[in-house]
Structures are given as structure tokens and as C-alpha cells.
Scaffold this active site. Structure first.
Site, short mmCIF file in Angstrom:
data_model
loop_
_atom_site.label_atom_id
_atom_site.label_comp_id
_atom_site.label_asym_id
_atom_site.label_seq_id
_atom_site.Cartn_x
_atom_site.Cartn_y
_atom_site.Cartn_z
N LYS A 118 31.99 21.89 39.42
CA LYS A 118 31.91 21.58 38.09
C LYS A 118 31.03 20.56 37.61
CE LYS A 118 36.05 24.27 36.44
NZ LYS A 118 37.17 24.25 35.59
N LYS A 201 33.37 32.94 41.95
CA LYS A 201 34.69 33.39 41.30
C LYS A 201 34.54 33.92 39.45
CE LYS A 201 37.16 29.68 39.39
NZ LYS A 201 38.48 29.46 39.03
N LYS A 204 35.55 31.87 33.42
CA LYS A 204 35.57 31.67 31.86
C LYS A 204 34.25 30.84 31.31
CE LYS A 204 40.26 30.21 31.40
NZ LYS A 204 40.27 29.03 31.82
#
Ligand code: AQP
Length: 337
Positions: A118, A201, A204
Site C-alpha cells: 500500500k 487481488k 476497492k
């Protein structure tokens, strides 16, 4: 006369209200949460404190918290049987997270792959909250002494850290306070991948909306996304072993299997030899049929924000009651007056 269900422990789980809820959240989390309410005492949290580890527009965040609540309920989480609330309403999460910041070791956090993913290349610019996210997750779980956590494959490393923190706290203070929480990894939907890249994956925060099926997509949108999903030129194999090295094909077969509660082997046996153009049509029908009732119910609930807010308030009150004795015990143990 009603008989009470067999309770075999306490589960805690949550999702971040950080964007559109998607098929990965449904198959990896919500669908299983609904099942687990039958055999566990369950707390399902909307983890809005985790969400702000990356920037969220305040007004959009409010809408997303309500959307998350609607997604949980529409997926089968029953607020009468489970505790459904948003994290920021129960201050104990933040209080226990601070104590865990002082228990967890820097070296442990440095190994967390989600932070690396991230934060990306620019990790100096990532928030400190993103770095200590796993400590807050440990606090979420251990504030209620949850015995089980249903998680997608991607969250397994964080749960390991939760167990390490529990163990270190117990040993540092020579106390037997926290359980070693067990993961519950469930079925074929444990990891749903992006429709555009089978190695990532479904998420969102993926900038491409074509990479995911949102729970509020209409039938035309989801059909277009599945039609354009990346695949390969090979037909479906006779069993799941023939999907090895074919991540996009494996993902589409996995989604079908998870929605139909079938194994990948049985889906392959049913469609053996067919091309993906054909299979995608069958998959579209299955996705549309399974998601339509959820999408409709979410839309209905989102028109009733007061109802949703009432459920979250009520859930937070119940969660605080469960958290209070645990937090008091922890504070006594660390030596607070
Ligand atoms: N692709 C997925 N496949 C299976 N399960 C998934 N989950 C999320 N994505 C998938 C599961 O959904 C629950 C809630 O996850 P989250 O929203 O708290 O965080 P996340 O895993 O970080 O989800 P996203 O979509 O990737 O969010 P962003 O992009 O905001 O970080 C968890 O149980 C998770 O395993």
C-alpha cells in the site's frame, strides 16, 4: 419454543469503508460472516479508523460507512443476532491500540507485506497510521477476546501478528488475558483476483473500475466487466489442476465455484472443453442472479440513513459493554491507576 444455536466462540471481523464494496469482499468476507452468526457470537465492524490511514474525503466517508452497513445487512448479516457497528464509536479500539503500539516490535511491522504494497515506493510519505494498522487490527480483535476471525488469505499475516501481540502481552505481564485467535479461512472465495490482472487481488482502491465487480453494479455493467475480463485462449480443462499457471482463468472459475458453493474441479468438469467466451456468459448469469438481490437490498437500505445510523448506534452500545471489562483488566495489568 425456540432452541438457542450452539455457540462455539466469538468472532470479530471488519471491512474498511474506503470505497465500493466488491465481489471479493462478499465472497471473502460478508457471505461467510452471515453463515458464522449461526454458530458464533459475532461482532462485525465497519473499520472507519483503518480507512483514514489513507486520505478519505469526510463527506464521502460518511456515505461509505452507511454503504458498508447496507452491504453487510444485504449480504445476510442480521443486526438482531450480530453486533454491527462502526469502529470509531467505541473508544476502546484506540486505547488498546496504543498499548499494543508499545508491545509490538518494529521488526514485526517491517515484515508486513500489506504496508509495503500500500505504501508503494514512496513509503516516507505514507501515514504512520498505515504503518501501525496491524496493531489497531490486533486491538479490534483482542478488545473482545475474539476466539476466531474469518479472514481472506490476504489478512493471514496480520492475524499472525495479532497472535504474536497477544502472546507477548501475556508473557510480558505474566498474565493470561488474551486468547490466541484462530483464523477461519473459508472456501473457494478466499482470494478473488482483479478482472484485469490475475496476480493482483480484487480491491476497492484499484484505480480501474473494470478490475472489480462492485456490489452496486447493475446487470449491464457487470456483464460488460465480465465480457472484458482478461483470460487466455485455452478452453476450460477437465479439472482444476489444468488451471495452474493460468491466473485469470483460475480466477473466473473460482468466482463461479464460490458463488455456486461448488468446487473448482466440479466447475471444470461441467464446462470442460468450452472456450472462455462461452463460460463468461454462464458466469455472468450466475453473478447477476446472486448479486441482484444484494444490490437491490443495498439500494433500499441506503435510502434509509436514519435506520442504518440507529443500527450502528445500537451495535456500538453493545460492543462497548463487551469491551469495558477487557479494557479495565488490561489497564489494571499494565499498572494504570
Ligand atoms: N479480493 C478479495 N478476495 C477475498 N477477500 C477479500 N477481502 C478484500 N478483498 C478481497 C476481504 O474483505 C474483508 C474486508 O477487507 P477490507 O475492506 O478491510 O480491506 P482490504 O482487504 O484491504 O480490501 P480492499 O478491497 O483491498 O480495500 P482497499 O483497496 O481499500 O485496501 C477482509 O476480510 C478481506 O480479507
Amino acid at each position: 419454543m425456540t432452541t438457542s444455536p450452539k455457540i462455539s466462540g466469538r468472532v470479530f471481523s471488519g471491512a474498511q469503508p474506503s470505497g465500493n464494496m466488491h465481489l471479493g469482499n462478499y465472497l471473502g468476507a460478508f457471505k461467510n460472516w452471515a453463515r458464522l452468526q449461526d454458530s458464533y457470537e459475532a461482532l462485525y465492524c465497519i473499520v472507519d479508523m483503518h480507512a483514514i490511514t489513507v486520505w478519505q474525503d469526510p463527506l464521502i466517508l460518511q456515505a461509505q460507512i452507511r454503504e458498508a452497513a447496507a452491504a453487510y445487512i444485504a449480504s445476510g448479516v442480521d443486526p438482531a443476532r450480530s453486533i454491527l457497528y462502526n469502529q470509531s464509536k467505541v473508544a476502546g479500539h484506540a486505547e488498546l491500540a496504543w498499548i499494543f503500539n508499545c508491545v509490538a516490535r518494529l521488526g514485526w511491522l517491517n515484515r508486513m507485506t500489506q504496508f509495503k504494497d500500500k505504501a508503494g515506493k514512496n513509503k516516507e510519505k505514507a501515514s504512520v497510521g498505515l504503518y501501525v494498522y496491524p496493531n489497531l487490527m490486533a486491538a479490534d480483535i483482542l478488545l473482545y477476546k475474539a476466539t476466531h476471525v474469518p479472514v481472506g488469505e490476504d489478512q493471514k499475516q496480520h492475524l499472525e501478528l495479532t497472535r504474536d501481540i497477544a502472546q507477548k502481552f501475556n508473557s510480558d505481564y505474566n498474565a493470561d488475558i488474551f486468547p490466541l485467535t484462530e483464523p477461519v479461512i473459508m472456501g473457494e472465495g478466499a482470494r478473488v483476483m482483479s478482472l484485469r490482472d490475475g496476480s493482483k487481488k480484487m480491491s476497492k482502491s484499484d484505480p480501474s473500475d473494470m478490475s472489480r465487480i462492485n456490489l452496486n453494479d447493475n446487470a449491464d455493467t457487470l456483464a460488460a466487466k465480465i465480457r472484458k475480463a482478461r483470460t487466455d485462449a485455452e478452453p476450460l480443462p477437465s479439472d482444476a489442476s489444468g488451471l495452474q499457471g493460468r491466473p485469470e482463468a483460475a480466477n473466473l472459475v473460482g468466482i463461479y465455484a464460490a458463488l455456486m458453493d461448488q468446487s473448482r474441479d466440479s466447475v471444470c468438469a461441467e464446462y470442460e472443453g468450452q472456450g472462455f467466451a462461452e463460460f463468461k456468459k454462464a458466469l455472468t448469469d450466475v453473478v447477476a442472479a446472486k448479486l441482484a438481490p444484494i444490490t437491490e437490498e443495498m439500494a433500499r437500505l441506503q435510502k434509509e440513513p436514519d435506520y442504518i445510523d440507529g443500527i450502528l448506534l445500537d451495535g456500538a452500545e453493545k460492543a462497548r459493554v463487551l469491551a469495558a471489562p477487557v479494557l479495565a483488566e488490561v489497564k489494571r495489568t499494565v499498572g494504570y491507576l
